[in-house]
Design a protein around this motif. Structure first.
Motif, PDB file in Angstrom:
ATOM      1  N   MET B 202      26.453  -2.768  50.171  1.00  0.00           N
ATOM      2  CA  MET B 202      27.111  -4.015  50.553  1.00  0.00           C
ATOM      3  C   MET B 202      26.104  -5.165  50.577  1.00  0.00           C
ATOM      4  O   MET B 202      26.375  -6.258  50.086  1.00  0.00           O
ATOM      5  N   MET B 203      24.922  -4.897  51.145  1.00  0.00           N
ATOM      6  CA  MET B 203      23.904  -5.941  51.229  1.00  0.00           C
ATOM      7  C   MET B 203      23.426  -6.349  49.836  1.00  0.00           C
ATOM      8  O   MET B 203      23.186  -7.519  49.575  1.00  0.00           O
ATOM      9  N   VAL B 204      23.325  -5.368  48.943  1.00  0.00           N
ATOM     10  CA  VAL B 204      22.813  -5.670  47.603  1.00  0.00           C
ATOM     11  C   VAL B 204      23.879  -6.350  46.756  1.00  0.00           C
ATOM     12  O   VAL B 204      23.643  -7.413  46.169  1.00  0.00           O
ATOM     13  N   TYR B 205      25.077  -5.760  46.706  1.00  0.00           N
ATOM     14  CA  TYR B 205      26.079  -6.246  45.757  1.00  0.00           C
ATOM     15  C   TYR B 205      26.915  -7.396  46.300  1.00  0.00           C
ATOM     16  O   TYR B 205      27.356  -8.255  45.546  1.00  0.00           O
ATOM     17  N   LEU B 206      27.192  -7.390  47.595  1.00  0.00           N
ATOM     18  CA  LEU B 206      28.053  -8.445  48.132  1.00  0.00           C
ATOM     19  C   LEU B 206      27.262  -9.597  48.728  1.00  0.00           C
ATOM     20  O   LEU B 206      27.676 -10.741  48.648  1.00  0.00           O
ATOM     21  N   LEU B 207      26.117  -9.290  49.339  1.00  0.00           N
ATOM     22  CA  LEU B 207      25.330 -10.371  49.948  1.00  0.00           C
ATOM     23  C   LEU B 207      24.187 -10.824  49.043  1.00  0.00           C
ATOM     24  O   LEU B 207      23.527 -11.824  49.337  1.00  0.00           O
ATOM     25  N   GLY B 208      23.949 -10.093  47.968  1.00  0.00           N
ATOM     26  CA  GLY B 208      22.924 -10.509  46.997  1.00  0.00           C
ATOM     27  C   GLY B 208      21.500 -10.335  47.482  1.00  0.00           C
ATOM     28  O   GLY B 208      20.570 -10.987  46.984  1.00  0.00           O
ATOM     29  N   MET B 209      21.288  -9.432  48.457  1.00  0.00           N
ATOM     30  CA  MET B 209      19.928  -9.213  48.970  1.00  0.00           C
ATOM     31  C   MET B 209      19.142  -8.308  48.020  1.00  0.00           C
ATOM     32  O   MET B 209      19.724  -7.418  47.398  1.00  0.00           O
ATOM     33  N   PRO B 210      17.822  -8.485  47.928  1.00  0.00           N
ATOM     34  CA  PRO B 210      17.016  -7.543  47.127  1.00  0.00           C
ATOM     35  C   PRO B 210      17.122  -6.133  47.717  1.00  0.00           C
ATOM     36  O   PRO B 210      17.210  -5.984  48.948  1.00  0.00           O
ATOM     37  N   ALA B 211      17.115  -5.124  46.858  1.00  0.00           N
ATOM     38  CA  ALA B 211      17.330  -3.739  47.313  1.00  0.00           C
ATOM     39  C   ALA B 211      16.289  -3.318  48.365  1.00  0.00           C
ATOM     40  O   ALA B 211      16.640  -2.650  49.341  1.00  0.00           O
TER      41      ALA B 211
END
Lengths: 254, 325
Positions: B202-211
């Protein structure tokens, strides 16, 4: 000196009331310390010449909860909880001869000495159509944990003119939890139980395990906070040590 | 070398516990997952009572995640502002989920719904993450790519309470991560897991955070969640075995350090594909479990807290030491 322990039958709730059978158990109390690895238990006694002996070790009839699986179309899912009661938490049976050759079906059932009689006394809540499978499953789980065993041997009888001494030695299962256990000794002759006696065996925590278990029960909040703090300190401590040993890695842009 | 576990009430070889802890700690440091999905079944397999296994597992996750958070913090992988936002949303979601579970259980057959939800959600998250990561791996390093600005992103950026999350290098309305974490918290409660499996994607794909930052921030949230669970399990059920937890932690804290350091050698897509593979393996195992007829209809109940109060007096005092000690 080992004490001779003859416990009146009244200690073991409600069975027939024959003359007490002389026997003793060593140790009477198993102490579970930090490096406990089970214990050797020895039961000795005497019976009338020509008699046979059956020994059954039983834990309390504490109810236990399990998940119960059921079939929904092609898939198997947990269909709810079942509570099983009316059976001992631990059951170890030993005898000088195969039990079926010593006692009839009714007597075995009355004294609860085989799988069938334990299954018959088992209460399942809530009841359902698959209760037979539940009964078999319960015994299967107990056998796997080595807290249920049905041996056709183990008790060694030595015949003499006026009395027949017997001995039984076995390894107390490591996975048996602390608590009080009853050791029932039956003297069998002519297809019926002529004498029965009951010994008590206590398994108790001592030392650090006893202190920690006491703390978790009596000061649960302190125990909980301490557990969290120790775990967090352990984590940060390991990080500190590994940083010193392997060096500090710098932050980087991703 | 064997040791007696005071609360579990059994003796066990300590190297089994240290080894299992190391394996789970490694995965935790590498992927940001708590590892309870893996460790609790292992502990039950070696004979630890299920209630003690689940509760002590939470305690060791506190150790492993604190070790990993410290390592990730030095690597610049922890976004505290985002972590606190996610944590507050996750806790509210978990509270709602617990109430929802009560309603579902009252309606009956809740466990079946939980299992099917678990398989579907984990399967979809793992499957889509695997496909997306594989596609990115074939295209080239993730670090080289920027996140495309879509119409959905434009819509989200018109929401109020816009905040810049410096470490993650993303700008979002606080409402976005907060709401998403409420949903994850509800699902995590229903499924009985920590939720990192859903939180990291969710953080990576929806919030655009680096993995890498998603992994470090997920661990930050896991640390506080599991600290709360450990305290509650201790206070309510007395099922946290500190000796067991510390032996597991001895392995997991070291494993977490190794896992966190390994993240430096892997690209974000590589991390995500490992996480996706793990998620799909868990789904595969669960599918086998529901499709193959069990050899035993009974299994030990792992979450006794829900019906602990219904047990009679002696049951509640099962772990109490005898009065003569």
């Amino acid at each position: 000196m080992t004490l001779l322990l003859v416990v009146p039958l009244s200690l073991c709730a409600g069975r027939l009331a024959p003359e007490p059978l002389a026997c003793r158990i060593t140790p009477r109390q198993i102490e579970v310390g930090a490096f406990y690895r089970g214990a050797d238990v020895k039961i000795e006694g005497t019976v009338t010449p020509g008699s046979k002996v059956i020994v059954a070790v039983e834990g309390s009839d504490r109810p236990e909860s399990f998940n119960r699986k059921g079939r929904f179309g092609p898939i198997w899912l947990t269909a709810g909880r079942v509570r099983i009661s009316g059976v001992p938490s631990l059951f170890l049976r030993f005898s000088s001869d195969p039990v079926e050759t010593m006692l009839g079906r009714d007597a075995i059932a009355r004294y609860r000495l085989d799988e069938a009689s334990l299954k018959a006394g088992m209460r399942i809540d809530p009841q359902g159509s698959g209760d037979d499978a539940i009964r078999a499953g319960y015994l299967q789980l107990k056998r796997a944990r080595e807290t249920y065993a049905f041996a056709e041997h183990g008790v060694i009888l030595a015949e003499s003119a006026d009395c027949a001494p017997f001995t039984l030695g076995f390894r107390w299962p490591e996975k048996a939890p602390p608590g009080d256990y009853q050791v029932r000794v039956y003297e069998v002759r002519g297809g019926r139980v002529t004498h029965e006696t009951c010994l008590l065996l206590s398994v108790v925590r001592t030392g650090f395990p006893a202190w920690l278990a006491g703390l978790s029960e009596e000061r649960a909040s302190v125990y909980g906070i301490t557990a969290v703090l120790i775990a967090a300190l352990a984590g940060f401590g390991i990080d500190f040590v590994t940083t010193r040993v392997f060096g500090k890695k710098r932050a980087r842009a991703h | 070398m064997s040791i007696f576990l005071p609360i579990a009430g059994i003796t066990i070889n300590l190297w089994i516990l240290v080894g299992a802890g190391a394996l789970v700690g490694f995965l935790s440091g590498l992927l940001g997952v708590g590892g309870g999905f893996l460790l609790t079944p292992i502990l039950m397999l070696v004979g630890i009572p299920p209630t003690v296994a689940a509760a002590s597992d939470s305690c060791q996750i506190v150790a492993a995640s604190s070790s990993a958070v410290a390592a990730h913090f030095r690597l610049g992988n922890v976004d505290f502002k985002m972590g606190i936002t996610l944590l507050s949303g996750g806790l509210i979601g978990a509270g709602v989920g617990v109430q929802l579970i009560k309603v579902l259980r009252a309606l009956g057959n809740a466990d079946s719904l939980i299992t099917i939800t678990y398989i579907l959600v984990l399967g979809m998250v793992g499957g889509s993450m695997f496909v997306a990561s594989l596609r990115n791996l074939r295209r080239g390093p993730m670090a080289a790519k920027g996140h495309k600005r879509t119409s959905r992103a434009g819509l989200l950026q018109r929401l109020p309470l816009q905040v810049y999350f410096q470490r993650s290098n993303v700008r979002h309305s606080l409402l976005v991560p907060f709401s998403l974490c409420i949903i994850v918290g509800i699902l995590a409660s229903i499924m009985g897991v920590g939720g990192a499996f859903m939180m990291v994607p969710m953080m990576v794909y929806l919030l655009g955070m680096p993995a890498h930052v998603a992994v470090g921030t997920s661990l930050f949230q896991t640390l506080f969640t599991c600290a709360g669970v450990t305290y509650m399990q201790s206070a309510a059920n007395h099922t946290v075995d500190l000796v067991l937890a510390l032996l597991l932690a001895a392995g997991s804290t070291l494993g977490a350090q190794a896992g966190a350091r390994l993240t430096r050698l892997l690209r974000g897509d590589q991390l995500l594909i490992i996480l996706a593979t793990l998620a799909l393996l868990v789904v595969g195992k669960m599918l086998v479990g529901v499709l193959v007829a069990p050899s035993n209809l009974l299994s030990p109940a792992a979450h006794a807290a829900l019906d602990w109060r219904s047990l009679p007096g002696p049951g509640r005092q099962f772990w109490r030491i005898p009065p003569n000690v």
